[in-house]
Scaffold this active site. Structure first.
Site, PDB file in Angstrom:
ATOM      1  N   THR A  76       1.036  -1.259  -0.008  1.00 39.12           N
ATOM      2  CA  THR A  76       0.063  -0.008   0.233  1.00 39.12           C
ATOM      3  C   THR A  76       0.889   1.332   0.172  1.00 39.12           C
ATOM      4  O   THR A  76       0.651   1.996  -0.702  1.00 39.12           O
ATOM      5  CB  THR A  76      -1.038  -0.032   1.267  1.00 39.12           C
ATOM      6  OG1 THR A  76      -1.690  -1.223   1.251  1.00 39.12           O
ATOM      7  CG2 THR A  76      -1.921   1.074   1.084  1.00 39.12           C
ATOM      8  N   LYS A 105       5.441  11.066  21.205  1.00 37.10           N
ATOM      9  CA  LYS A 105       5.515  11.995  22.348  1.00 37.10           C
ATOM     10  C   LYS A 105       4.205  12.407  22.918  1.00 37.10           C
ATOM     11  O   LYS A 105       3.932  13.153  23.658  1.00 37.10           O
ATOM     12  CB  LYS A 105       6.300  13.411  21.887  1.00 37.10           C
ATOM     13  CG  LYS A 105       7.248  13.442  21.191  1.00 37.10           C
ATOM     14  CD  LYS A 105       7.827  14.529  20.483  1.00 37.10           C
ATOM     15  CE  LYS A 105       9.007  14.357  19.764  1.00 37.10           C
ATOM     16  NZ  LYS A 105       9.102  15.747  19.146  1.00 37.10           N
ATOM     17  N   ARG A 126      -2.741   4.937   7.213  1.00 35.63           N
ATOM     18  CA  ARG A 126      -3.316   3.733   7.992  1.00 35.63           C
ATOM     19  C   ARG A 126      -3.009   3.645   9.303  1.00 35.63           C
ATOM     20  O   ARG A 126      -1.886   4.232  10.040  1.00 35.63           O
ATOM     21  CB  ARG A 126      -1.998   2.650   7.364  1.00 35.63           C
ATOM     22  CG  ARG A 126      -2.177   1.262   8.145  1.00 35.63           C
ATOM     23  CD  ARG A 126      -1.471   0.187   7.173  1.00 35.63           C
ATOM     24  NE  ARG A 126      -2.002  -0.040   6.012  1.00 35.63           N
ATOM     25  CZ  ARG A 126      -1.683  -1.279   5.363  1.00 35.63           C
ATOM     26  NH1 ARG A 126      -0.851  -2.006   5.600  1.00 35.63           N
ATOM     27  NH2 ARG A 126      -2.326  -1.321   4.181  1.00 35.63           N
ATOM     28  N   HIS A 154     -10.582  -0.938   4.191  1.00 34.21           N
ATOM     29  CA  HIS A 154      -9.393  -0.894   3.236  1.00 34.21           C
ATOM     30  C   HIS A 154      -9.811  -0.352   1.821  1.00 34.21           C
ATOM     31  O   HIS A 154      -9.803  -1.182   1.057  1.00 34.21           O
ATOM     32  CB  HIS A 154      -8.444  -1.927   3.238  1.00 34.21           C
ATOM     33  CG  HIS A 154      -7.008  -1.587   2.842  1.00 34.21           C
ATOM     34  ND1 HIS A 154      -6.687  -0.506   2.062  1.00 34.21           N
ATOM     35  CD2 HIS A 154      -5.912  -2.420   2.899  1.00 34.21           C
ATOM     36  CE1 HIS A 154      -5.372  -0.703   1.589  1.00 34.21           C
ATOM     37  NE2 HIS A 154      -4.866  -1.855   2.203  1.00 34.21           N
TER      38      HIS A 154
HETATM   39  C1  NCD Z   1      -3.847  -5.778   3.876  1.00 39.12           C
HETATM   40  C2  NCD Z   1      -4.100  -5.053   4.994  1.00 39.12           C
HETATM   41  O1  NCD Z   1      -3.144  -4.402   5.358  1.00 39.12           O
HETATM   42  O2  NCD Z   1      -5.375  -4.892   5.533  1.00 39.12           O
HETATM   43  N1  NCD Z   1      -2.648  -5.766   3.027  1.00 39.12           N
HETATM   44  C3  NCD Z   1      -2.568  -5.034   2.169  1.00 39.12           C
HETATM   45  O3  NCD Z   1      -2.914  -3.939   2.310  1.00 39.12           O
HETATM   46  N2  NCD Z   1      -2.458  -5.501   0.945  1.00 39.12           N
HETATM   47  C4  NCD Z   1      -4.044  -7.491   4.131  1.00 39.12           C
HETATM   48  C5  NCD Z   1      -3.399  -8.235   5.598  1.00 39.12           C
HETATM   49  O4  NCD Z   1      -2.435  -7.440   6.128  1.00 39.12           O
HETATM   50  O5  NCD Z   1      -3.686  -9.408   5.652  1.00 39.12           O
END
Ligand code: NCD
Length: 332
Positions: A76, A105, A126, A154
């Protein structure tokens, strides 16, 4: 900044992509991005003219994307960086933001977002907490892209998943799709399920251990929309009929108790024995990273689409960034 009436300002959850036209435009732009992601010397004059219209303008300065990642990521984060750079933009980055940003902090997420939105034109976030992206959107003066909020959603992964289905199978309606694994905690399947709920003639199979069944909000959504679905425990029961087998990782980091993880960690392993049951024109997908759920011995089979799927992420993200920051006139 110009916002299109129909294109969302923030990308937070796949329910925002109910309109067929939105998907159609985005995917058509993603295909263009793919076509023009070629060294300049290999493009014709006509292609160069077109590709110049697709990059983000860099006057008076280039646009900047901030990658603000509080959880690990390979695909990502890199694909967003690569996408922004191919568009002629730039990136500022923090991985492990919990340790390397001022969060360590004690700075709150709203404050970090207020500050970051002063340095960037778009923020890719994220975060381990479900709802973090929606919260960030309230404090940001620039678009927030949810790159995974805990066990929530996501959405850009789901859009690239659907783009992959379109490229691989030639259609995004009239499909039999099985989602396998950690359907409770896996955010990619939550986003993809909400997105697929708006396609025509879908048959969904939710395959999981009892303790990792698909979330109730999604089951309820499917019931309300009268989508045909079944919940089951054994993927061999549906391997013969599916168009798409979407494998997922059991989300180890989300288990409070490691003993509970140990009980389910090898619940599903896709190897030749299962692949042999699947139709020759079906595909296997996985958002990756995989642990044990797909045996590397099937990687060479043409139905194994997961590495192609990851590459597609760059083009869908280029298209999303273009739509958010500088939509081409014909897509407005
Ligand atoms: C996924 C996530 O981070 O949700 N990965 C991703 O972004 N391709 C899937 C996972 O971590 O299993």
């Amino acid at each position: 900044m110009i916002w299109m009436a129909s294109f969302p300002k923030h990308i937070l959850e796949t329910q925002q992509f109910k309109e067929g036209k939105l998907i159609e435009n985005l995917f058509s732009l993603a295909s263009e991005m793919e076509l023009f992601d070629t060294p300049l010397c290999k493009l014709s004059d006509e292609q160069i003219d077109r590709s110049e219209k697709l990059v983000l303008p860099c006057k008076p300065r280039t646009r900047v994307l901030a990658n603000l990642f509080y959880e690990p990521s390979t695909r990502t984060r890199f694909s967003f960086s690569s996408a922004m750079k191919s568009l002629g933009g730039d990136t500022i980055e923090t991985e492990s933001a919990g340790h390397f940003s001022s969060a360590a902090k004690g700075e709150t997420l709203p404050d970090t977002i207020r500050i970051t939105s002063g340095y960037a034109d778009v923020i890719v976030l994220r975060h381990p907490k479900e709802g973090a992206a929606k919260q960030a959107a309230r404090y940001s003066s620039v678009p927030i892209i949810n790159a995974g909020d805990g066990t929530g959603q996501h959405p850009t992964q789901a859009l690239l998943d659907l783009y992959t289905i379109k490229k691989e199978l030639g259609r995004i309606d009239d499909l039999k799709i099985a989602m396998v694994g950690d359907l409770k905690q896996g955010r990619t399947v939550h986003s993809l399920a909400y997105l697929l709920a708006h396609r025509d003639k879908m048959k969904m199979y939710f395959v999981s251990p009892e303790q990792l069944k698909m979330r109730q909000d999604i089951i309820q959504y499917f019931n309300e929309k009268h989508i045909d679905f079944e919940e089951l425990a054994d993927m061999k029961d549906i391997a013969r009929v599916v168009d798409v087998l979407y494998m997922t990782r059991i989300q180890k980091e989300r288990f409070g108790d490691n003993a509970e993880y140990e009980k389910v960690k090898d619940a599903y392993v896709l190897d030749e024995r299962v692949l042999d049951l699947m139709p020759l024109d079906s595909i296997v997908m996985h958002p990756l990273p995989r642990v044990n759920e797909i045996s590397p011995s099937i990687d060479g089979d043409r139905r194994a689409a997961y590495f192609r799927q990851a590459i597609n992420g760059k083009y869908v993200r280029m298209a999303l960034l273009k739509m958010l920051l500088d939509p081409p006139a014909e897509y407005i």
